[in-house]
Design an enzyme around this catalytic site. Structure first.
Site, PDB file in Angstrom:
ATOM      1  N   ASP A   9      41.257  88.711  44.123  1.00  0.00           N
ATOM      2  CA  ASP A   9      42.191  89.662  44.510  1.00  0.00           C
ATOM      3  C   ASP A   9      41.442  90.297  45.959  1.00  0.00           C
ATOM      4  O   ASP A   9      42.092  91.011  46.660  1.00  0.00           O
ATOM      5  CB  ASP A   9      42.368  90.705  43.821  1.00  0.00           C
ATOM      6  CG  ASP A   9      43.791  90.767  43.135  1.00  0.00           C
ATOM      7  OD1 ASP A   9      44.512  89.516  43.579  1.00  0.00           O
ATOM      8  OD2 ASP A   9      44.506  91.644  42.926  1.00  0.00           O
ATOM      9  N   LYS A  57      45.471  94.869  38.881  1.00  0.00           N
ATOM     10  CA  LYS A  57      45.246  93.847  38.105  1.00  0.00           C
ATOM     11  C   LYS A  57      46.231  92.939  37.226  1.00  0.00           C
ATOM     12  O   LYS A  57      46.154  91.945  36.872  1.00  0.00           O
ATOM     13  CB  LYS A  57      44.071  94.309  37.016  1.00  0.00           C
ATOM     14  CG  LYS A  57      43.563  93.482  35.939  1.00  0.00           C
ATOM     15  CD  LYS A  57      42.614  94.052  35.148  1.00  0.00           C
ATOM     16  CE  LYS A  57      42.130  92.873  33.771  1.00  0.00           C
ATOM     17  NZ  LYS A  57      41.248  93.689  32.726  1.00  0.00           N
ATOM     18  N   ASP A 105      46.758  96.962  30.237  1.00  0.00           N
ATOM     19  CA  ASP A 105      46.694  96.321  29.023  1.00  0.00           C
ATOM     20  C   ASP A 105      47.287  96.928  27.713  1.00  0.00           C
ATOM     21  O   ASP A 105      47.920  96.443  26.920  1.00  0.00           O
ATOM     22  CB  ASP A 105      45.140  96.123  29.027  1.00  0.00           C
ATOM     23  CG  ASP A 105      44.356  97.374  29.338  1.00  0.00           C
ATOM     24  OD1 ASP A 105      44.864  98.364  29.339  1.00  0.00           O
ATOM     25  OD2 ASP A 105      43.103  97.040  29.583  1.00  0.00           O
TER      26      ASP A 105
END
Length: 750
Positions: free
Chosen positions: A138, A280, A443
């Site tokens: 990234d 992310k 997550d």
């Protein structure tokens, strides 16, 4: 979840068993719960009408301590352990797996670390024809691409070496620098090992040299067409998609001994200042789409760039759950524990997260499995991409991978299309499929959504740790990391997928009670700051002004407070000792819990409030993996690092000073008054602090004394240390000023 059974079916690939000692634990639970109820009863029946605000605050803090303790019992009620049998797996039935690796900043996540992690993952003891690797950069950095390219070249020597000699661990940097690695004997091995080591050191030297130059040498740039992407300068926040195939699977590329290599694809998705890139979560969703296009393995594992593989058998352990004849259809993902190398002997900052991954996560196995922890997680692709679990349909594990010859040029073009900024517009990515958007801890959020859709998860913890990573080695990075985690977790609690929402309590995708308790405990981490702040501020200020907030020693209710304080600490210590911890580990963990509670969690609550008011947005902060040599020496000596003038240090420093000041002033006043009373011919009641009996202040003296002892490293950093890791003068000055202000305000208004 697997049914606990004493008999073992030969076809099963794993079994489960519950931890022992549950009867004794349940007795402790009932006794402690009775203590909490008794304490709250005392507060309600002994209202301090002369100081109602102080009474309300201290009662609120104790109530919240009780609530969080109760939620935490979800982990302790029925810890469950799994044992896998990878030796029962048939080689022909091993499912293909796509391995997704993320990195974002070459300055904070050095390319050499990325290369070593990638090499360790490429060396799994698994059919390479069924493995495909995707690295997301990234940062769009040619330095990272350079490191990945050199790793792909070195892998042609490293993979056959690992397979031939079955070495562990398979991160070359760790293997060649460790004296405890598995090393076969024999002259042939030594000669080959020295040869491989020389190649590795040359690779490392090239990576580091390019990093210092901030450019890739011309001779290396000419070796692969991918370097042409950086012929013009690329802005990490504004560039086109970059897709480069470094290794082609299906036997096209071969290692030095003629064996097939896995495929390896470098991905840097398109970035534009006008488009939100979702951090992310967005990167992993882009990798998800690219991998589905190129290989489409039914299983995907995502690994952070600093978490190298420490167990070449880890994939086989995880696959046991997805192929188990009885339970596989229920399982959405398998979570490995996060473990860390480089932790000091006594885990100075508590970053080994021993309590979470060696105690608490085993408790989640009894409640449909653990939360998704972001790295070291193998997902069933169909569950990750939106499919709901149907208990009436016993689906079989399906292999929908793309095999056969590929037109790699065409695939690169197609992959660029699915990694553009606009690709997700009008599509369910981030809301119904892939990793969920809307939280800094995408997550945990995603895991909660999967559990709400009916999927189970598994905590897989083989004897040899599956992954080892790099934990923060200074106080500031540790506090920043926990601020990000606790902010994201609180965002989840405030979202539509709140663990205590009506849908999760009573809906079609309702969670188990234990599951709700576990998720609620973590998502409410940030609110620990409230009772911690109250207990660190109200008792000492009340004490120094002669106000008693607790029963005196002669009062029977005094014993309830002492019992709860001692037994909670004793249980916490015993639990960690049973997990092979030490007393010093526990003490460091306790200190860090208080530091995080009065700093990280406080800032996360403030950030969440400001975001709700539309004043600011929470961002994604990357902790640095670059370690200063002098700071590392202090870290290895277990000296806390405070070198940065961070606002994160001000609250805990202020509170440590406040408690020390109030403690010393109170004790000196009591001793002085006692001496003066003894010198009088006729003793009179001691009222020097505004109370008729100094014994009424004993619990407040104990609380301030406890906080002061825990804060010893802070006092040393402020007043005694002269090294670069000492507390910055500005932080000390601000903290003294705030402490003095609190003392003055308390003297006026209490």
């Amino acid at each position: 979840m697997t049914v606990i059974s004493s008999s073992l079916d030969d076809e099963r690939l794993f079994i489960s068993r519950q931890a022992g000692g549950r009867f004794l634990y349940k007795i402790y639970f009932l006794v402690f719960l009775t203590g909490i109820v008794s304490l709250l009863y005392y507060r309600v029946t002994n209202i301090a009408y002369d100081h109602p605000v102080l009474w309300f605050l201290i009662t609120l803090a104790e109530f919240w301590f009780g609530v969080t303790w109760f939620l935490q019992q979800g982990f302790r009620w029925a810890p469950t352990y799994h044992v896998e049998y990878p030796e029962r797996l048939a080689e022909s039935n091993l499912p293909p797996i796509d391995v997704l690796v993320c990195t974002a900043d070459p300055d904070r996540e050095p390319p050499s670390i990325v290369a070593n992690t990638l090499l360790s993952l490429m060396s799994y003891d698994y059919d390479v024809n069924k493995l495909s690797y995707y690295i997301s950069d990234d940062g769009g950095s040619q330095l990272t691409f350079h490191a990945v390219y050199l790793a792909s070249v070195f892998a042609k020597s490293w993979l056959p070496f690992c397979k031939k000699y079955n070495v562990e661990p398979r991160s070359p940097k760790v293997y060649f620098s460790s004296s405890s690695t598995s090393s076969p004997s024999g002259q042939n091995f030594r000669q080959e090992c020295d040869k491989i080591k020389a190649k590795f050191e040359k690779m490392q030297e090239r990576i580091e040299k390019a990093g210092k130059m901030r450019n890739v040498p011309v001779e290396i740039r000419n070796e692969h067409k991918g370097f042409k992407e950086w012929d013009t300068k690329i802005d990490p926040r504004d560039h086109d998609s970059i897709i480069e195939v470094l290794l082609r699977g299906n036997g096209v590329d071969k290692d030095d001994e003629g064996n097939p290599m896995p495929s390896l694809i470098y991905v840097s998705r398109e970035k534009r200042p006008t488009s939100h890139h979702r951090f992310k979560a967005g990167a992993l969703n882009a990798l998800n789409r690219v991998s589905a296009l190129i290989s489409n393995a039914p299983l995907v594992i995502n690994v952070d760039c600093d978490m190298y593989s420490n167990n070449s058998q880890a994939l086989r352990h995880a696959v046991c759950y997805f192929l188990d004849p009885k339970e596989s259809h229920r399982i959405g993902y398998v979570q490995f524990p996060q473990s860390f190398g480089g932790i000091t002997q006594s885990d100075l900052y508590g970053n080994g997260v021993k309590r979470i991954y060696e105690i608490e996560f085993f408790g989640t196995n009894a409640h449909n499995g653990p939360m998704y922890a972001g790295t070291g997680t193998i997902h069933r692709r169909e569950s990750l991409n939106g499919r709901k679990y149907d208990p009436n349909v016993k689906i079989k594990f399906e292999d929908k991978s793309v095999r056969g010859s590929k037109n790699w040029v065409e695939l690169e073009v197609q992959a660029k299309l699915v990694t553009t900024c606009t690709y997700e517009e009008g599509k369910p990515w981030g809301s119904e499929m892939g990793l969920m958007y809307g939280s800094a801890v995408e997550d945990v959020y995603t895991g909660l959504v999967l559990h709400s859709r009916g999927w189970n998860s598994i905590f897989c913890s083989p004897e040899r740790k599956a992954f080892l990573g790099l934990a923060p080695v200074n106080t500031n990075d540790t506090l920043i990391q926990h601020k990000r985690w606790s902010t994201g977790l609180l965002e989840i609690f405030l979202s539509d997928y709140c663990p205590m929402s009506l849908a999760n309590l009573f809906g079609d995708g309702k969670l188990k009670l234990g599951q709700i308790m576990c998720y609620s405990f973590y998502t409410l981490w940030a609110l620990w700051c409230l009772p911690m702040l109250i207990y660190a501020v109200v008792p000492p200020l009340a004490m120094v002004n002669g106000i008693s907030l607790f029963p005196k020693v002669s009062n029977p209710w005094f014993r309830i407070f002492i019992f709860l304080g001692i037994s909670s600490h004793a249980f916490s210590l015993a639990e960690l000792m049973l997990a092979k911890g030490t007393f010093q580990m526990w003490w460091n963990e306790t200190r860090m819990w208080m530091l995080k509670g009065t700093s990280s969690y406080l800032f996360s609550v403030m950030v969440t409030i400001l975001k709700a008011l539309g004043i600011s947005e929470s961002g994604f902060e990357i902790t640095s993996k670059v370690i200063d040599e002098e700071a590392l020496k202090r870290y290895n000596k277990e000296m806390m690092e405070f070198a940065v003038a961070s606002p994160m240090f001000i609250p805990p420093t202020t509170l440590s000073l406040l408690n020390l000041y109030c403690l010393v002033r109170t004790v000196v006043s009591l001793v002085t008054a006692t001496v003066m009373s003894n010198n009088l011919e006729e003793a009179e009641p001691n009222t020097s602090l505004g109370v008729s009996n100094p014994l009424a202040l004993v619990l407040q003296i104990i609380i301030s004394g406890y906080i002061s002892i825990v804060s010893l490293p802070i006092y040393k950093a402020m007043f005694l240390r002269m090294d670069k890791g000492r507390m910055p003068t500005s932080v000390t000055v601000y903290s003294i000023g705030l402490c003095a202000t609190l003392v003055y305000l308390a003297s006026v208004f209490m």
